[in-house]
Design an enzyme around this catalytic site. Sequence first.
Site, PDB file in Angstrom:
ATOM      1  N   HIS A  93       0.863  -1.188   0.000  1.00  0.00           N
ATOM      2  CA  HIS A  93       0.000   0.000   0.000  1.00  0.00           C
ATOM      3  C   HIS A  93       0.898   1.237   0.000  1.00  0.00           C
ATOM      4  O   HIS A  93       1.966   1.237   0.621  1.00  0.00           O
ATOM      5  CB  HIS A  93      -0.908  -0.015   1.236  1.00  0.00           C
ATOM      6  CG  HIS A  93      -1.982   1.027   1.159  1.00  0.00           C
ATOM      7  ND1 HIS A  93      -1.725   2.347   1.444  1.00  0.00           N
ATOM      8  CD2 HIS A  93      -3.283   0.958   0.796  1.00  0.00           C
ATOM      9  CE1 HIS A  93      -2.841   3.043   1.256  1.00  0.00           C
ATOM     10  NE2 HIS A  93      -3.809   2.217   0.862  1.00  0.00           N
ATOM     11  N   GLU A 165      -3.920   1.908  -7.220  1.00  0.00           N
ATOM     12  CA  GLU A 165      -4.280   3.023  -6.338  1.00  0.00           C
ATOM     13  C   GLU A 165      -3.351   4.191  -6.632  1.00  0.00           C
ATOM     14  O   GLU A 165      -2.277   4.303  -6.012  1.00  0.00           O
ATOM     15  CB  GLU A 165      -4.124   2.619  -4.867  1.00  0.00           C
ATOM     16  CG  GLU A 165      -5.150   1.638  -4.388  1.00  0.00           C
ATOM     17  CD  GLU A 165      -5.452   1.813  -2.898  1.00  0.00           C
ATOM     18  OE1 GLU A 165      -6.630   1.771  -2.558  1.00  0.00           O
ATOM     19  OE2 GLU A 165      -4.515   1.993  -2.097  1.00  0.00           O
TER      20      GLU A 165
HETATM   21  P1  13P Z   1      -9.691   6.304   0.087  1.00  0.00           P
HETATM   22  O1  13P Z   1     -10.831   5.447  -0.418  1.00  0.00           O
HETATM   23  O2  13P Z   1      -9.995   6.949   1.409  1.00  0.00           O
HETATM   24  O3  13P Z   1      -9.223   7.242  -0.959  1.00  0.00           O
HETATM   25  O4  13P Z   1      -8.469   5.317   0.390  1.00  0.00           O
HETATM   26  C1  13P Z   1      -8.035   4.486  -0.614  1.00  0.00           C
HETATM   27  C2  13P Z   1      -7.072   3.515  -0.032  1.00  0.00           C
HETATM   28  O5  13P Z   1      -5.969   3.877   0.317  1.00  0.00           O
HETATM   29  C3  13P Z   1      -7.534   2.129   0.151  1.00  0.00           C
HETATM   30  O6  13P Z   1      -6.467   1.279   0.395  1.00  0.00           O
END
Ligand code: 13P
Length: 256
Positions: A93, A165
């Site tokens: 992450h 992400e």
């Molecule tokens: P948000 O949905 O708050 O943008 O976070 C995304 C995230 O980091 C999920 O792992």
Amino acid sequence: MKTYVVGNWKLNFNIGEASIYLHKIQKKLPNYRDVEVVVAPPLIALQPLSLQIDRHKMKLSAQNAFYCDYGAYTGETSFNQLRGLVDYVLIGHSERRYIFGEDEKMIGKKVEAAVRNKITPILCIGETESERTFGETRDKLRDQIMSGLRNIAIEDADKVILAYEPVWAISSVKGAKLAAPDDVADAVKIIRETLGELYDKKVAEAVPVLFGGSVNPSNAGAYLTVPGINGVLMGGSSLILSEFIDIIEIAKRVRS
Ligand code: 13P
């Protein structure tokens, strides 16, 4: 392939709060066979929640773990210790990469250790705002996939999930922006091309790819219908019961 709805609770909820929240989700949640609902609570809550969870309705994920099974690693928890408690684990992450300094080598070892311990890794990848501005998205995603999966043989490649992400779209990042579905479509193409190069066409199509970054009930439908996207990974919205349930229902509708 199932559609995944994954909630990353990050550092929120103590054990009692996590248990109450899980209870509420399970009460509201029908059993959707083709939607895989997963929550990633803080480590300390995993053991009690593993006794409480109805695995027909949803699954547990860890947010992180260490790649050695045991040894002199103060403060760490191994995938081996998580066996039986969780079905999934988030690896790489952006908060692990940029706040805790995890590098590609460590992330690659973690993905390998997860697969070895029969826990499905959700490998998170994504470019930063400045990498995007300088046109480095393709190279960044390719590097992260190549090194994250470098210890995974083709026979195991379908045991991995990827989550795109983009760091600039994560709601807690200062100045976060919403990703356009076209941005996500471009990234998925790069991701699947890279998987095809690293393995083959079959793997490139078989690996689930999720999207995460400010996903909420008003945009989840648009992201879930991007070709090649198989689910969503939420932070903020997964902490609000009504939003989390709404997104699960949207996923179900998109499927049917
Ligand atoms: P948000 O949905 O708050 O943008 O976070 C995304 C995230 O980091 C999920 O792992």
